[in-house]
Enzyme design. Structure first.
Site, mmCIF file in Angstrom:
data_model
loop_
_atom_site.group_PDB
_atom_site.id
_atom_site.type_symbol
_atom_site.label_atom_id
_atom_site.label_comp_id
_atom_site.label_asym_id
_atom_site.label_seq_id
_atom_site.Cartn_x
_atom_site.Cartn_y
_atom_site.Cartn_z
ATOM 1 N N LEU A 20 4.569 9.396 0.980
ATOM 2 C CA LEU A 20 4.461 10.345 2.087
ATOM 3 C C LEU A 20 3.664 11.587 1.710
ATOM 4 O O LEU A 20 3.478 12.482 2.517
ATOM 5 C CB LEU A 20 5.847 10.703 2.631
ATOM 6 C CG LEU A 20 6.652 9.488 3.144
ATOM 7 C CD1 LEU A 20 7.966 9.939 3.788
ATOM 8 C CD2 LEU A 20 5.858 8.635 4.129
ATOM 9 N N ASP B 40 4.668 -0.255 0.964
ATOM 10 C CA ASP B 40 3.756 0.486 0.082
ATOM 11 C C ASP B 40 2.777 1.308 0.940
ATOM 12 O O ASP B 40 1.589 1.406 0.619
ATOM 13 C CB ASP B 40 3.004 -0.446 -0.880
ATOM 14 C CG ASP B 40 2.375 0.312 -2.058
ATOM 15 O OD1 ASP B 40 2.589 1.530 -2.172
ATOM 16 O OD2 ASP B 40 1.660 -0.330 -2.857
HETATM 17 ZN ZN LIG Z 1 2.344 0.597 -7.064
HETATM 18 ZN ZN LIG Z 2 3.189 2.368 -4.203
#
Ligand SMILES: [Zn+2]
Ligand SMILES: [Zn+2]
Length: 440
Positions: free
Chosen positions: A68, A310
């Protein structure tokens, strides 16, 4: 005490052996009653009613791997924009990785992040703290103090924990804390300078490749150490067929290992680089058809425990650099559910209950936090979705600050209708059924 009634939805909660049309009554953030649809007990009027006819009511999705960017990378994302993207994607909780600037390696930073997320009031935040100071792989951070401050897991994500000695020392501590060590498996002596998966696409693009062995060598090291210590190792963004085999064999041998994959690794191959350029450049890189097939099999048979995004936003000016100079990573919070529905459920590879395990039940158990259940007296964290709604994803409409998605313009079947956190509607899709009004 505000109340919320979710009527006529199909409530699916695999951990509670639930799959039935039910009315869910929420009071004070907690589930108060589950009654057959249309038979909500008399004397239970609600302040707000959602008509969930045609929708599935699932325990809230939990994303255990997001970036973030705040503090230090606000040009790409802030907690506020990232959490807005999270709830729009159906996530009631997210786990931010610690590779901010500065790195989250101090208890004060962890406490700040939790407090800031509370002020924002969107998705819950369960911080992941660094394993080593500054994630530099020299000295361990104070893991017990970080856990006491609220960190649910530890990782030097962006890179692996540098040495086997540090991994083992960390595992000895995390075992006692009951928290997973999350590894970004990569051996930089094999991957350094690499841009995309080693193979014909890398050759065609004229860039250095990242071999699968870069991930697998590091994973082998970590599995040996997890076996030796008996601690919980969680493998981030697994990307190769051999990694799948290694996790499967280790678990069969009694190693406490869990693993996640990202939606981009089960929907795209390295060929996507030719089409999407830097929007398909991430680490680990997109691999090949054979790897995708192995990952799909592992999602179906339970070898892979969780889908994690991710989510790695990068501002447009950063991703506009040429391949190789642009930072690695793609956004994922708003496309994960639609991609999983389209490529896992609608293809018949996994069931709706199986998907809910991957997005909610197992992530909650990996980080050992409440969630993944729909039970009386439990927190009312719920994701409402339409399994059949077709929507074209438009990155221009993303709530994230960034725009780096290869999925712009993709038609996805399955859409989030509403996200409820502690009984509060944190997100409602513009095309979802509207509130039907007040019953009192
Ligand atoms: Zn990673
Ligand atoms: Zn990551």
């Amino acid at each position: 005490m505000p109340t919320l009634l979710i009527q006529n939805g199909r409530v699916i909660s695999p951990a509670d052996a639930l799959d039935a049309p039910l009315d869910v009554l929420v009071e004070d953030g907690v589930i108060r009653s589950l009654a057959p649809a249309g038979q909500t007990p008399a004397g239970a009027p609600a302040d707000e009613v959602i008509d969930a006819r045609g929708l599935v009511v699932s325990p809230g999705f939990i994303d255990i791997h997001v970036h973030l960017r705040e503090p230090g990378g606000e040009v790409s994302e802030t907690l506020e924009t990232g959490l807005a993207a999270a709830v729009a994607g159906g996530f009631t909780a997210v786990c931010p990785m610690p590779n901010t600037r500065p790195v989250m390696d101090r208890p004060e930073s962890v406490r700040w992040q939790i407090e800031r997320a509370r002020e924002i009031g969107l998705a819950r935040v369960y911080p992941i703290a660094a394993v080593t100071l500054g994630s530099e792989g020299e000295a361990l951070a104070d893991l017990p103090s970080l856990a006491a401050a609220g960190a649910v897991a530890f990782s030097d994500d962006g890179k692996p924990v540098k040495t086997a000695g540090l991994v083992r020392a960390a595992l000895e501590i995390t075992r006692g804390l009951g928290a997973p060590l999350i590894e970004h498996c990569e051996d930089s002596s094999l991957s350094a300078g690499g841009v995309v998966n080693a193979g014909p696409v890398a050759d065609q693009l004229g860039v250095k490749g990242i071999p699968r062995s870069s991930e697998e060598v590091c994973l082998a090291r970590d599995l040996v150490l997890a076996a030796e210590t008996g601690a919980h190792l969680h493998v981030a963004h697994l990307s190769t067929a051999r990694s799948v085999e290694m996790v499967r064999a280790a678990r069969a041998g009694g190693v406490q290992v869990t693993a996640e994959v990202t939606p981009h690794h089960f929907t795209l191959t390295d060929e996507a680089l030719l089409r999407y350029g830097t929007s398909a450049q991430m680490n680990p890189p997109l691999r090949t058809e054979r790897d995708v097939e192995a990952i799909l099999g592992a999602l179906a048979d339970g070898t892979i425990d969780a889908i994690a995004t991710d989510h790695a936003p990068h501002a447009p000016e950063l991703k506009a650099r040429p391949l190789g100079d642009a930072p690695f990573g793609v956004m994922g919070l708003e496309t994960a559910f639609g991609l999983a529905m389209t490529y896992l459920v609608h293809t018949g590879r996994i069931s709706l209950a199986g998907l809910i395990r991957l997005l909610s039940v197992n992530p909650a158990s990996i980080i050992r936090r409440p969630g993944g259940r729909i039970q009386l007296g439990g927190p009312a964290d719920l994701t409402l979705f339409d399994p059949n709604c077709e929507r074209t994803y438009s990155v221009a409409e993303s709530r994230s600050r960034s725009r780096n998605s290869p999925f712009d313009g993709w038609k996805l079947k399955g859409a989030v209708a509403a996200t409820v956190i502690a009984g509060r509607v944190a997100y409602r899709s513009a095309s979802a059924p509207r509130e039907t009004g007040h019953t009192r």
